[in-house]
Design a protein around this motif. Structure first.
Motif, mmCIF file in Angstrom:
data_model
loop_
_atom_site.group_PDB
_atom_site.id
_atom_site.type_symbol
_atom_site.label_atom_id
_atom_site.label_comp_id
_atom_site.label_asym_id
_atom_site.label_seq_id
_atom_site.Cartn_x
_atom_site.Cartn_y
_atom_site.Cartn_z
ATOM 1 N N ASP A 24 0.830 -1.211 0.000
ATOM 2 C CA ASP A 24 0.000 0.000 0.000
ATOM 3 C C ASP A 24 0.858 1.253 0.000
ATOM 4 O OD1 ASP A 24 -2.213 -1.613 0.023
ATOM 5 O OD2 ASP A 24 -2.720 -1.266 2.132
ATOM 6 N N GLU A 25 1.966 1.211 0.739
ATOM 7 C CA GLU A 25 2.867 2.368 0.778
ATOM 8 C C GLU A 25 3.457 2.638 -0.605
ATOM 9 O OE1 GLU A 25 3.195 4.318 3.361
ATOM 10 O OE2 GLU A 25 2.035 3.062 4.747
ATOM 11 N N ILE A 26 3.802 1.559 -1.313
ATOM 12 C CA ILE A 26 4.327 1.714 -2.674
ATOM 13 C C ILE A 26 3.265 2.321 -3.577
ATOM 14 C CG2 ILE A 26 5.015 0.412 -4.735
ATOM 15 C CD1 ILE A 26 6.541 -1.487 -2.903
ATOM 16 N N ARG A 27 2.041 1.836 -3.466
ATOM 17 C CA ARG A 27 0.960 2.320 -4.332
ATOM 18 C C ARG A 27 0.555 3.754 -4.002
ATOM 19 N NH1 ARG A 27 -2.750 -3.227 -5.103
ATOM 20 N NH2 ARG A 27 -0.996 -4.482 -5.912
ATOM 21 N N MET A 28 0.921 4.208 -2.811
ATOM 22 C CA MET A 28 0.677 5.609 -2.455
ATOM 23 C C MET A 28 1.813 6.524 -2.913
ATOM 24 S SD MET A 28 -1.213 5.601 1.278
ATOM 25 C CE MET A 28 -0.005 4.563 2.114
ATOM 26 N N GLY A 29 2.839 5.911 -3.534
ATOM 27 C CA GLY A 29 3.896 6.725 -4.138
ATOM 28 C C GLY A 29 5.121 6.934 -3.274
ATOM 29 N N LYS A 30 5.287 6.164 -2.224
ATOM 30 C CA LYS A 30 6.445 6.332 -1.353
ATOM 31 C C LYS A 30 7.743 6.063 -2.117
ATOM 32 C CE LYS A 30 4.577 7.183 2.772
ATOM 33 N NZ LYS A 30 3.152 7.212 2.456
ATOM 34 N N THR A 31 8.761 6.859 -1.825
ATOM 35 C CA THR A 31 10.090 6.644 -2.403
ATOM 36 C C THR A 31 10.797 5.521 -1.654
ATOM 37 O OG1 THR A 31 11.182 8.189 -0.901
ATOM 38 C CG2 THR A 31 10.217 9.102 -2.933
ATOM 39 N N ASP A 32 11.924 5.075 -2.209
ATOM 40 C CA ASP A 32 12.698 4.031 -1.532
ATOM 41 C C ASP A 32 13.164 4.503 -0.157
ATOM 42 O OD1 ASP A 32 12.297 2.429 -3.687
ATOM 43 O OD2 ASP A 32 14.404 2.332 -4.310
ATOM 44 N N GLU A 33 13.570 5.761 -0.062
ATOM 45 C CA GLU A 33 14.033 6.284 1.224
ATOM 46 C C GLU A 33 12.901 6.299 2.241
ATOM 47 O OE1 GLU A 33 17.111 6.931 2.325
ATOM 48 O OE2 GLU A 33 17.666 6.030 0.394
ATOM 49 N N GLU A 34 11.704 6.656 1.785
ATOM 50 C CA GLU A 34 10.550 6.638 2.691
ATOM 51 C C GLU A 34 10.215 5.215 3.118
ATOM 52 O OE1 GLU A 34 7.907 10.527 1.446
ATOM 53 O OE2 GLU A 34 7.980 8.840 0.033
ATOM 54 N N LEU A 35 10.330 4.271 2.193
ATOM 55 C CA LEU A 35 10.100 2.865 2.544
ATOM 56 C C LEU A 35 11.126 2.398 3.572
ATOM 57 C CD1 LEU A 35 9.321 1.258 -0.946
ATOM 58 C CD2 LEU A 35 7.702 1.740 0.898
ATOM 59 N N LYS A 36 12.367 2.804 3.402
ATOM 60 C CA LYS A 36 13.418 2.416 4.353
ATOM 61 C C LYS A 36 13.102 2.932 5.750
ATOM 62 C CE LYS A 36 17.181 2.154 0.968
ATOM 63 N NZ LYS A 36 18.454 2.763 0.511
ATOM 64 N N ASN A 37 12.642 4.150 5.845
ATOM 65 C CA ASN A 37 12.307 4.716 7.155
ATOM 66 C C ASN A 37 11.141 3.970 7.802
ATOM 67 O OD1 ASN A 37 14.300 6.702 7.102
ATOM 68 N ND2 ASN A 37 12.982 8.162 6.028
ATOM 69 N N ILE A 38 10.161 3.580 6.999
ATOM 70 C CA ILE A 38 9.035 2.793 7.512
ATOM 71 C C ILE A 38 9.531 1.448 8.026
ATOM 72 C CG2 ILE A 38 6.932 1.558 6.826
ATOM 73 C CD1 ILE A 38 6.439 3.888 4.833
ATOM 74 N N ILE A 39 10.418 0.827 7.273
ATOM 75 C CA ILE A 39 10.964 -0.481 7.665
ATOM 76 C C ILE A 39 11.772 -0.363 8.956
ATOM 77 C CG2 ILE A 39 12.629 -2.253 7.005
ATOM 78 C CD1 ILE A 39 11.674 -1.741 4.057
ATOM 79 N N ILE A 40 12.620 0.655 9.035
ATOM 80 C CA ILE A 40 13.435 0.854 10.246
ATOM 81 C C ILE A 40 12.549 1.028 11.462
ATOM 82 C CG2 ILE A 40 14.988 2.496 11.395
ATOM 83 C CD1 ILE A 40 16.263 2.991 8.614
ATOM 84 N N SER A 41 11.493 1.814 11.332
ATOM 85 C CA SER A 41 10.566 2.025 12.441
ATOM 86 C C SER A 41 9.886 0.722 12.849
ATOM 87 C CB SER A 41 9.512 3.065 12.039
ATOM 88 O OG SER A 41 8.567 3.246 13.071
ATOM 89 N N SER A 42 9.491 -0.087 11.861
ATOM 90 C CA SER A 42 8.834 -1.364 12.146
ATOM 91 C C SER A 42 9.789 -2.341 12.833
ATOM 92 C CB SER A 42 8.300 -1.980 10.853
ATOM 93 O OG SER A 42 7.319 -1.166 10.263
ATOM 94 N N ILE A 43 11.022 -2.402 12.324
ATOM 95 C CA ILE A 43 12.009 -3.314 12.914
ATOM 96 C C ILE A 43 12.294 -2.934 14.361
ATOM 97 C CG2 ILE A 43 14.400 -4.116 12.803
ATOM 98 C CD1 ILE A 43 12.621 -5.227 10.572
ATOM 99 N N HIS A 44 12.276 -1.644 14.640
ATOM 100 C CA HIS A 44 12.550 -1.189 16.007
ATOM 101 C C HIS A 44 11.474 -1.663 16.983
ATOM 102 C CE1 HIS A 44 14.598 1.207 18.999
ATOM 103 N NE2 HIS A 44 13.445 1.752 19.360
ATOM 104 N N GLN A 45 10.281 -1.967 16.467
ATOM 105 C CA GLN A 45 9.186 -2.441 17.312
ATOM 106 C C GLN A 45 9.116 -3.971 17.372
ATOM 107 O OE1 GLN A 45 7.520 -0.213 19.128
ATOM 108 N NE2 GLN A 45 8.866 1.285 18.128
ATOM 109 N N LYS A 46 10.065 -4.643 16.774
ATOM 110 C CA LYS A 46 10.071 -6.113 16.789
ATOM 111 C C LYS A 46 10.054 -6.624 18.228
ATOM 112 C CE LYS A 46 12.887 -10.063 15.180
ATOM 113 N NZ LYS A 46 11.821 -10.847 14.517
ATOM 114 N N PRO A 47 9.105 -7.508 18.571
ATOM 115 C CA PRO A 47 9.006 -7.969 19.961
ATOM 116 C C PRO A 47 10.175 -8.859 20.364
ATOM 117 C CG PRO A 47 7.491 -9.186 18.565
ATOM 118 C CD PRO A 47 8.069 -8.101 17.709
ATOM 119 N N LYS A 48 10.337 -9.005 21.659
ATOM 120 C CA LYS A 48 11.434 -9.808 22.193
ATOM 121 C C LYS A 48 11.335 -11.257 21.760
ATOM 122 C CE LYS A 48 13.554 -11.161 26.603
ATOM 123 N NZ LYS A 48 13.468 -11.032 28.090
#
Length: 328
Positions: A280-304
């Motif tokens: 969905d983020e890709i279809r909304m036009g996110k750039t690769d850099e924006e996708l990377k930031n989304i991924i980094i934020s998600s990985i930071h929330q990875k549970p124990k």
């Protein structure tokens, strides 16, 4: 390198390219199948390739293609070829049930596939039909032979189910006597696509004890870093044995994995209920850099671990969703 808040380096992506499957295994989905994801909600080949490219640019060097059954997806072999050519990718592997795989083996070898996980829950044709609801045992065995002939490493995945295939544990162990395969026995999980509860009787401890009763000289071997399996070898046997504590989840401490579902949802844990939809983020036009930031934020929330993930986000209804929709 992607790192979560516990300091774990994330370098392994499991990419489910389709939710559909040509088997109806009792531990995965009902006999009539599932409500499949609509075509426009599935990722396109281009979207999958872009997501993989973003991840490899961030240090992910291992990708496993899963499903559903990957080869049910139209032109999946072309997608596999394109992913194999990504810069920074060192290890591309596949998990398959083997029904449609055999004709593609020479191409898999050509594209650098060194390892294939092959689902096989029994060595008995009758039990195979009962578990999978399909009469396809010979196709799986033909795929196994073809992979070995092409020197592709094979790991056989066996879900241990009380009352269904525990009598197959020893025959599958004996398969490693003369073949260079690793048979991995997996605790049954609740992701069966129905409201049927699983039996937790055959857990890691019981599986190991049962094998040791038949092979007292079984030896523990070194587990690779971030391995999901506890690994063993019987002296004189060519292959090896693994046991995966998939439900008791005792391997989460150094987890290096994330997964993308067929509809594009990034899940940092198998037992996580939510996740960001990268498609969905890709279809909304996110750039690769924006996708990377989304991924980094998600990985930071990875549970124990998986227990924390389930407690935080997995609802009662999601506990029984099918592994095919999660992304195998």
């Amino acid at each position: 390198m992607l790192t979560d808040k516990f300091g774990r380096n994330i370098n392994y992506l499991r990419l489910a390219i389709v939710d559909r499957c040509n088997l109806r295994c009792t531990y995965c989905m009902p006999e009539k199948g599932l409500t499949w994801i609509k075509q426009n909600e599935l990722m396109t080949d281009e979207e999958m390739l872009r997501i993989c490219s973003v991840f490899t640019a961030m240090g992910v060097d291992k990708i496993r293609i899963t499903g559903g059954e990957p080869f049910v997806r139209k032109n999946s072999i072309d997608l596999i070829k394109n992913i194999s050519q990504l810069n920074g990718l060192n290890d591309l592997s596949i998990t398959t049930n083997g029904l449609l795989t055999e004709p593609y083996i020479p191409q898999l070898k050509q594209y650098g596939i060194k390892s294939v996980n092959l689902s096989l829950d029994t060595m008995d044709r009758g039990r195979f039909f009962k578990i999978t609801r399909r009469n396809s045992f010979d196709k799986v065995m033909k795929t196994l032979d073809g992979l070995l002939q092409h020197d592709i490493k094979v790991k056989i995945n066996t879900v241990v189910m009380e009352g269904q295939n525990t009598e197959d544990i020893i025959p599958l162990v004996l398969l490693t006597k003369g073949l260079p395969v690793e048979v991995r026995f997996i605790e049954e999980m609740p992701f069966n696509g129905s409201e049927t509860d699983v039996s937790l009787n055959w857990n890691f401890t019981k599986i190991h004890s049962y094998i040791k009763d038949h092979f007292p000289d079984i030896q523990k071997t070194v587990d690779p870093k971030s391995s999901t399996s506890y690994n063993y070898k019987i002296p004189g046997f060519e292959g090896g044995i693994g046991i995966i504590a998939a439900y008791t989840r005792s391997f989460c401490g150094d987890c290096n994995r994330i997964r993308i579902t067929p509809s594009g949802i990034l899940r940092t844990c198998l037992y996580e209920g939510g996740g960001i939809n990268l498609k969905d983020e890709i279809r909304m036009g996110k750039t690769d850099e924006e996708l990377k930031n989304i991924i980094i934020s998600s990985i930071h929330q990875k549970p124990k671990d998986g227990w924390e993930a389930q407690k935080l986000s997995l609802t009662a209804s999601q506990i029984h969703q099918s592994m095919a929709t999660i992304g195998g």
